[in-house]
Write an enzyme that holds these catalytic residues in place. Structure first.
Site, mmCIF file in Angstrom:
data_model
loop_
_atom_site.group_PDB
_atom_site.id
_atom_site.type_symbol
_atom_site.label_atom_id
_atom_site.label_comp_id
_atom_site.label_asym_id
_atom_site.label_seq_id
_atom_site.Cartn_x
_atom_site.Cartn_y
_atom_site.Cartn_z
ATOM 1 N N ASP A 295 4.563 -2.590 -0.167
ATOM 2 C CA ASP A 295 4.740 -1.211 -0.843
ATOM 3 C C ASP A 295 3.265 -1.347 -1.495
ATOM 4 O O ASP A 295 2.728 -1.918 -1.398
ATOM 5 C CB ASP A 295 6.011 -1.186 -1.708
ATOM 6 C CG ASP A 295 6.193 0.369 -2.138
ATOM 7 O OD1 ASP A 295 5.667 1.045 -2.522
ATOM 8 O OD2 ASP A 295 7.535 0.886 -1.744
ATOM 9 N N HIS B 273 0.619 -0.409 0.376
ATOM 10 C CA HIS B 273 0.654 1.039 0.237
ATOM 11 C C HIS B 273 -0.373 1.561 -0.586
ATOM 12 O O HIS B 273 -0.514 2.618 -1.255
ATOM 13 C CB HIS B 273 1.918 1.597 -0.295
ATOM 14 C CG HIS B 273 3.297 1.548 0.953
ATOM 15 N ND1 HIS B 273 4.321 1.968 0.816
ATOM 16 C CD2 HIS B 273 2.911 0.756 2.097
ATOM 17 C CE1 HIS B 273 5.007 1.795 2.080
ATOM 18 N NE2 HIS B 273 4.226 0.934 2.430
#
Ligand SMILES: *[C@@H]1O[C@H](CO)[C@@H](O)[C@H](O)[C@H]1NC(C)=O
Ligand SMILES: *[C@@H]1O[C@H](CO)[C@@H](O)[C@H](O)[C@H]1NC(C)=O
Length: 346
Positions: free
Chosen positions: A171, A194
């Site tokens: 993430d 991310h």
């Protein structure tokens, strides 16, 4: 930790209280012999910290594994490794069921360095309500597809430094949440991951703000996103004073992204309030984008983004795509020497 699983160099120099997610309440580190006089003394823990797997986890407290709370001038250093054994956790339940590996709350002048965290069930490191934390030379590693394994997740904290680190995770490499004031992120390699993100802010109509952010000399290597600001419609508050500077892109997805319609997909309400975004600079971006819309600035139709600046940006298509372009709406500001051209900016 008390089960004798400590076998590789892992040093904790500390003052304060250390809690473990699978024991009742908090445990005083001094009782483990981890801290000498409980003031500023130092001592060693040797080992790999193994997070219990799902079947061994006995606590109803699931949010974190190692918790440091209300500590002054805590230093966590060492070549040791925290092994989250995430494989058994990623398969079960929701985010709320998986513990963060290292959680720091109400710490002043915290220093974390050289730690290696692998396969965390949820965030590798979370920081909340801290002043002056510095995180350096850490290696945070989990598979790109592991769910919600943020590298460093920060909220309600000020004067933060994160530097000289490698974050490869599933993430956000760094997530800056509400209440972050003054953060320097320097020389961080992110990917997979991310991106280095502000937000998301304004969930459930909340009022949240982030200001004085500098992200400098960082690399996004095969990340899903790069420099990203994300807010949820219906929220209030602001994001202001953000600089992303000297950024290297290696086949990065969404290298430059402002998304004020985060997490509403096809159901984004029109006319909803928005977390206001202003004074944001993207300077010195070079490399390749793995997606066509290399620059995406999707600002709210109720509150335009203002003072958005782009300068010395050259983004080329990665091998998998033919060309790159920009998409934008409701954004005011200027761009200089920027490729692809951003039509909304003067
Ligand atoms: C980018 O990541 C790949 C692994 O996916 C790695 O082999 C490569 O060395 C990285 N590039 C840089 C410049 O860090
Ligand atoms: C814009 O943000 C930068 C970085 O935080 C800050 O130094 C500068 O003073 C801000 N400019 C204005 C006009 O607020």
């Amino acid at each position: 930790m008390v089960k004798g699983e400590l076998t590789i160099g892992f040093i904790i120099i500390c003052v304060g209280v250390l809690g473990f997610g699978n024991v009742e309440g908090n445990v005083d580190v001094i009782s483990f012999g981890a801290c000498g006089d409980g003031k500023t003394d130092d001592s060693q823990l040797l080992g790999i910290l193994l997070i219990p797997n799902t079947s061994e986890w006995k606590s109803n407290q699931t949010h974190a594994w190692i918790i440091f709370e209300e500590v002054e001038a805590l230093t966590v250093v060492g070549s040791g490794k925290i092994d989250g054994r995430g494989e058994s956790w990623w398969k079960i339940g929701t985010d709320a069921d998986r513990p963060t590996s290292l959680y720091f709350k109400r710490c002043n002048n915290l220093q974390v360095s050289q730690i290696i965290s692998v396969n965390t069930p949820r965030n590798h490191i979370s920081i909340q309500d801290c002043t002056g934390p510095t995180i350096s030379n850490v290696n945070l590693v989990a598979p790109g597809e592991s769910p919600n394994t943020d590298g460093i997740d920060i909220a309600a904290s000020s004067q933060i430094t994160i530097k000289d680190s490698n974050i490869r995770t599933g993430d956000d490499c760094v997530a800056m949440n509400g209440g972050v004031v003054g953060i320097n992120i320097i020389n961080v390699n992110c990917g997979p991951g991310h991106g280095i993100s502000v937000g998301s802010l304004g969930r459930n109509g909340g009022t949240e703000s982030v200001e004085q952010v500098l992200v400098k000399h960082c690399t996004f290597n095969k990340t899903q996103n790069g420099a990203r600001i994300k807010t949820v419609p219906g929220g209030k508050g602001y994001v202001k004073g953000v600089i992303y500077e000297d950024i290297t892109l290696i086949d990065a997805g969404n290298p430059i992204m402002i998304d004020q319609y985060y997490s509403c997909g096809d159901h984004c309400p029109s006319g909803a309030s928005a977390v206001e975004i202003s004074n944001v600079s993207f300077v010195g971006f070079h490399g390749t984008s793995a997606v066509k819309n290399a620059i995406s600035l999707q600002c709210s139709d109720t509150k335009a983004c203002s003072d958005v600046r782009m300068e010395d940006v050259t983004i080329e298509p990665a091998g998998n795509i033919e060309e790159v372009c920009s998409v934008c709406s409701n954004v005011r500001g200027y761009s200089r020497t920027t490729t692809p051209r951003v039509p909304c900016l003067s």
